[in-house]
Design a protein around this motif. Sequence first.
Motif, PDB file in Angstrom:
ATOM      1  N   PRO A   1     -12.170  65.581  25.181  1.00  0.00           N
ATOM      2  CA  PRO A   1     -13.533  66.154  25.177  1.00  0.00           C
ATOM      3  C   PRO A   1     -14.451  65.626  26.275  1.00  0.00           C
ATOM      4  CG  PRO A   1     -13.411  64.414  23.558  1.00  0.00           C
ATOM      5  CD  PRO A   1     -12.049  64.484  24.206  1.00  0.00           C
ATOM      6  N   THR A   2     -13.896  64.962  27.282  1.00  0.00           N
ATOM      7  CA  THR A   2     -14.764  64.337  28.288  1.00  0.00           C
ATOM      8  C   THR A   2     -15.143  65.270  29.429  1.00  0.00           C
ATOM      9  OG1 THR A   2     -12.838  63.477  29.497  1.00  0.00           O
ATOM     10  CG2 THR A   2     -13.809  62.048  27.805  1.00  0.00           C
ATOM     11  N   ALA A   3     -14.417  66.367  29.634  1.00  0.00           N
ATOM     12  CA  ALA A   3     -14.622  67.208  30.816  1.00  0.00           C
ATOM     13  C   ALA A   3     -15.492  68.420  30.496  1.00  0.00           C
ATOM     14  CB  ALA A   3     -13.281  67.674  31.382  1.00  0.00           C
ATOM     15  N   THR A   4     -16.420  68.722  31.399  1.00  0.00           N
ATOM     16  CA  THR A   4     -17.230  69.939  31.317  1.00  0.00           C
ATOM     17  C   THR A   4     -16.578  71.026  32.154  1.00  0.00           C
ATOM     18  OG1 THR A   4     -19.303  68.738  30.998  1.00  0.00           O
ATOM     19  CG2 THR A   4     -19.468  70.971  31.866  1.00  0.00           C
ATOM     20  N   ASP A   5     -16.411  72.207  31.589  1.00  0.00           N
ATOM     21  CA  ASP A   5     -15.840  73.319  32.343  1.00  0.00           C
ATOM     22  C   ASP A   5     -16.960  74.028  33.093  1.00  0.00           C
ATOM     23  OD1 ASP A   5     -14.901  76.215  32.804  1.00  0.00           O
ATOM     24  OD2 ASP A   5     -13.063  75.194  32.200  1.00  0.00           O
ATOM     25  N   ILE A   6     -17.012  73.814  34.401  1.00  0.00           N
ATOM     26  CA  ILE A   6     -18.142  74.318  35.179  1.00  0.00           C
ATOM     27  C   ILE A   6     -18.176  75.840  35.203  1.00  0.00           C
ATOM     28  CG2 ILE A   6     -16.818  74.127  37.333  1.00  0.00           C
ATOM     29  CD1 ILE A   6     -20.630  73.767  36.815  1.00  0.00           C
ATOM     30  N   ALA A   7     -17.005  76.488  35.319  1.00  0.00           N
ATOM     31  CA  ALA A   7     -16.991  77.952  35.369  1.00  0.00           C
ATOM     32  C   ALA A   7     -17.524  78.539  34.069  1.00  0.00           C
ATOM     33  CB  ALA A   7     -15.576  78.458  35.640  1.00  0.00           C
TER      34      ALA A   7
ATOM     35  N   GLY B   1     -16.256  72.652  27.152  1.00  0.00           N
ATOM     36  CA  GLY B   1     -15.055  72.165  27.834  1.00  0.00           C
ATOM     37  C   GLY B   1     -13.936  73.175  27.689  1.00  0.00           C
ATOM     38  N   PHE B   2     -13.154  73.355  28.728  1.00  0.00           N
ATOM     39  CA  PHE B   2     -12.057  74.308  28.615  1.00  0.00           C
ATOM     40  C   PHE B   2     -10.900  73.917  29.516  1.00  0.00           C
ATOM     41  CE2 PHE B   2      -9.799  78.317  28.649  1.00  0.00           C
ATOM     42  CZ  PHE B   2      -9.946  78.747  27.343  1.00  0.00           C
TER      43      PHE B   2
ATOM     44  N   PRO C   1       2.017  70.302  17.529  1.00  0.00           N
ATOM     45  CA  PRO C   1       0.921  70.553  16.583  1.00  0.00           C
ATOM     46  C   PRO C   1      -0.376  69.875  16.992  1.00  0.00           C
ATOM     47  CG  PRO C   1       2.941  70.094  15.381  1.00  0.00           C
ATOM     48  CD  PRO C   1       3.235  69.827  16.837  1.00  0.00           C
ATOM     49  N   ALA C   2      -0.283  68.640  17.470  1.00  0.00           N
ATOM     50  CA  ALA C   2      -1.504  67.933  17.889  1.00  0.00           C
ATOM     51  C   ALA C   2      -2.159  68.626  19.074  1.00  0.00           C
ATOM     52  CB  ALA C   2      -1.171  66.482  18.246  1.00  0.00           C
ATOM     53  N   ASP C   3      -1.348  69.117  20.006  1.00  0.00           N
ATOM     54  CA  ASP C   3      -1.894  69.833  21.158  1.00  0.00           C
ATOM     55  C   ASP C   3      -2.612  71.102  20.713  1.00  0.00           C
ATOM     56  OD1 ASP C   3      -2.363  70.719  23.810  1.00  0.00           O
ATOM     57  OD2 ASP C   3      -0.486  71.865  23.789  1.00  0.00           O
ATOM     58  N   GLU C   4      -1.997  71.848  19.806  1.00  0.00           N
ATOM     59  CA  GLU C   4      -2.626  73.081  19.318  1.00  0.00           C
ATOM     60  C   GLU C   4      -3.922  72.782  18.570  1.00  0.00           C
ATOM     61  OE1 GLU C   4       0.304  75.192  17.100  1.00  0.00           O
ATOM     62  OE2 GLU C   4       1.370  75.880  18.898  1.00  0.00           O
ATOM     63  N   HIS C   5      -3.946  71.697  17.805  1.00  0.00           N
ATOM     64  CA  HIS C   5      -5.162  71.341  17.074  1.00  0.00           C
ATOM     65  C   HIS C   5      -6.253  70.881  18.025  1.00  0.00           C
ATOM     66  CE1 HIS C   5      -2.577  70.560  13.225  1.00  0.00           C
ATOM     67  NE2 HIS C   5      -2.588  71.819  13.609  1.00  0.00           N
ATOM     68  N   ALA C   6      -5.866  70.147  19.073  1.00  0.00           N
ATOM     69  CA  ALA C   6      -6.839  69.737  20.076  1.00  0.00           C
ATOM     70  C   ALA C   6      -7.427  70.960  20.778  1.00  0.00           C
ATOM     71  CB  ALA C   6      -6.189  68.801  21.091  1.00  0.00           C
ATOM     72  N   LYS C   7      -6.588  71.954  21.060  1.00  0.00           N
ATOM     73  CA  LYS C   7      -7.078  73.175  21.704  1.00  0.00           C
ATOM     74  C   LYS C   7      -8.048  73.918  20.795  1.00  0.00           C
ATOM     75  CE  LYS C   7      -3.105  73.966  24.726  1.00  0.00           C
ATOM     76  NZ  LYS C   7      -1.936  74.817  25.028  1.00  0.00           N
ATOM     77  N   LEU C   8      -7.739  73.984  19.504  1.00  0.00           N
ATOM     78  CA  LEU C   8      -8.667  74.623  18.574  1.00  0.00           C
ATOM     79  C   LEU C   8      -9.988  73.859  18.521  1.00  0.00           C
ATOM     80  CD1 LEU C   8      -6.353  75.645  15.591  1.00  0.00           C
ATOM     81  CD2 LEU C   8      -7.611  77.160  17.133  1.00  0.00           C
ATOM     82  N   GLY C   9      -9.908  72.538  18.610  1.00  0.00           N
ATOM     83  CA  GLY C   9     -11.125  71.748  18.655  1.00  0.00           C
ATOM     84  C   GLY C   9     -11.948  72.037  19.896  1.00  0.00           C
ATOM     85  N   VAL C  10     -11.275  72.182  21.032  1.00  0.00           N
ATOM     86  CA  VAL C  10     -11.967  72.499  22.282  1.00  0.00           C
ATOM     87  C   VAL C  10     -12.636  73.867  22.186  1.00  0.00           C
ATOM     88  CG1 VAL C  10     -11.638  73.017  24.732  1.00  0.00           C
ATOM     89  CG2 VAL C  10     -10.499  71.032  23.720  1.00  0.00           C
ATOM     90  N   LEU C  11     -11.908  74.854  21.694  1.00  0.00           N
ATOM     91  CA  LEU C  11     -12.464  76.201  21.576  1.00  0.00           C
ATOM     92  C   LEU C  11     -13.647  76.227  20.610  1.00  0.00           C
ATOM     93  CD1 LEU C  11      -9.136  78.264  21.421  1.00  0.00           C
ATOM     94  CD2 LEU C  11     -10.648  77.979  23.386  1.00  0.00           C
ATOM     95  N   THR C  12     -13.496  75.558  19.460  1.00  0.00           N
ATOM     96  CA  THR C  12     -14.564  75.546  18.466  1.00  0.00           C
ATOM     97  C   THR C  12     -15.789  74.783  18.977  1.00  0.00           C
ATOM     98  OG1 THR C  12     -12.924  75.611  16.681  1.00  0.00           O
ATOM     99  CG2 THR C  12     -15.165  74.921  16.100  1.00  0.00           C
ATOM    100  N   GLY C  13     -15.566  73.601  19.535  1.00  0.00           N
ATOM    101  CA  GLY C  13     -16.677  72.809  20.047  1.00  0.00           C
ATOM    102  C   GLY C  13     -17.418  73.513  21.169  1.00  0.00           C
ATOM    103  N   SER C  14     -16.669  74.167  22.047  1.00  0.00           N
ATOM    104  CA  SER C  14     -17.302  74.886  23.151  1.00  0.00           C
ATOM    105  C   SER C  14     -18.141  76.052  22.636  1.00  0.00           C
ATOM    106  CB  SER C  14     -16.235  75.398  24.123  1.00  0.00           C
ATOM    107  OG  SER C  14     -15.507  74.318  24.688  1.00  0.00           O
TER     108      SER C  14
END
Length: 457
Positions: free
Chosen positions: A158-164, A379-380, A396-409
């Motif tokens: 969660p540290t990176a900001t997606d500038i685009a 973040g994306f 599974p952890a990667d998929e859950h992290a991606k869902l967290g990124v999508l939800t948080g964003s």
Amino acid sequence: MDERTRLFARPSTWPEARAVTDALRAETVGGALLLIAAAVALAWANSPWRQSYATLRDTVVGWPAVHLDLSLGTWAGDGLLAIFFFVAGLELKRELLVGDLREPAKAAVPVVAALCGVATPAVLYVAVVAVLGGGEGSASGGAGGMADGSAFRGWAVPTATDIAFALAVLAVLGSHLPSGMRSFLLTLAVVDDLVAIVIIATVYTSSLSAGYLALALLPLAAFAALVQRRIVHWWLLVPLAVVTWTLVHASGVHATVAGVLLGLSVPVRPRASVPSASTLPRDADVAERFAHRLRPLSAGFAVPVFAFFAAGVPVVDGGGLGAAVRDPITLAVVVALVVGKLVGVLGSTVVMARLTRADLDDELAWVDVVGLALLCGIGFTVSLLVGELAFGRGSPADEHAKLGVLTGSLVCALLAAAVLVPRNAAYRRVHRGQARDEETDRVPEVHQRDDEGPDRV
């Protein structure tokens, strides 16, 4: 800084303002394409034809003899994103040498905001995982919690900001907001990208082949020698860049780092003289020329394709959504993006303003900074990449992290909308005059001098 320093002020020169404007236009269009690609991937991965999506993503192509037999998803993450990081390297060098980061007084606030916007989400992620027991193998950890404590490996997700993505949302929500906010966000994202590059190169390099890494320096040096002499024939530079990327990939360092190194080797400032074989004049800003040509390829193709292969997370099959909600990794990513970025960016900006006795620009109010800090929680691209590096692509952890990124964003975008949409109306009249100047391709009055004409770098 002195008492007259203004935070979030517009770029000080007209050429710099035009460079920022050109970058923003490309990034906002790319952000829209990124959103479309992610939506298509999510829809396909959760449709009755989900297996065909997985088959396409995992299809292996390449050359086994040189260890480049990679899946399409890996080619997108390791190969196409190298273009994205090449452009990031160009922008970073330009900001350091001729942009806002060249002046310590102006660079201090966005640099500190970027660093705190990286550190605070990382600390919050670790805290949430530790409190919920993901590192101890508790039942709440689920499949992604990881009993061996490796859930903590995702601290950088969660540290990176997606500038685009962030700029695309800002363009929709705040088309009339002062340009200083956009330039500040762009500068912050450049520093953010640099930190992400360092993290990827150091933290997520599991094995290192010094021999391949040393060999990669040869084509990199040749590439640098050519561009420094303004010899920019594509049939010379592209093969050298590909060989550099291949050797860095073989070394164990993530291949996108090759893109950054190549970008940083491109000159910004003029040379005293150039050889007769040069294809550009000695005073050419080669980095800006390369960025102008490659930014549409990066934002319009490379990043959306990566998003298409990375964002296809199943949430309706096999209890995917329920397992993700119970996984501390998912919650930690959401909390870190929403709360961590807001506290890190806003808090550090307030502290810097008080320590340096700087004043907020006359066009802005602190509530605008709140909205901007919320946008930094979107973040994306890099977040999805780090998730794959931390947990393994498709785990599974990667998929859950991606869902967290999508939800948080998504949450950050909605909260930013609640703040910035009302503020946008208040700036409409001021922005209208600036927009007329841009449409007629005239230098705005703010960038003119009575005695010297338009500012120049």
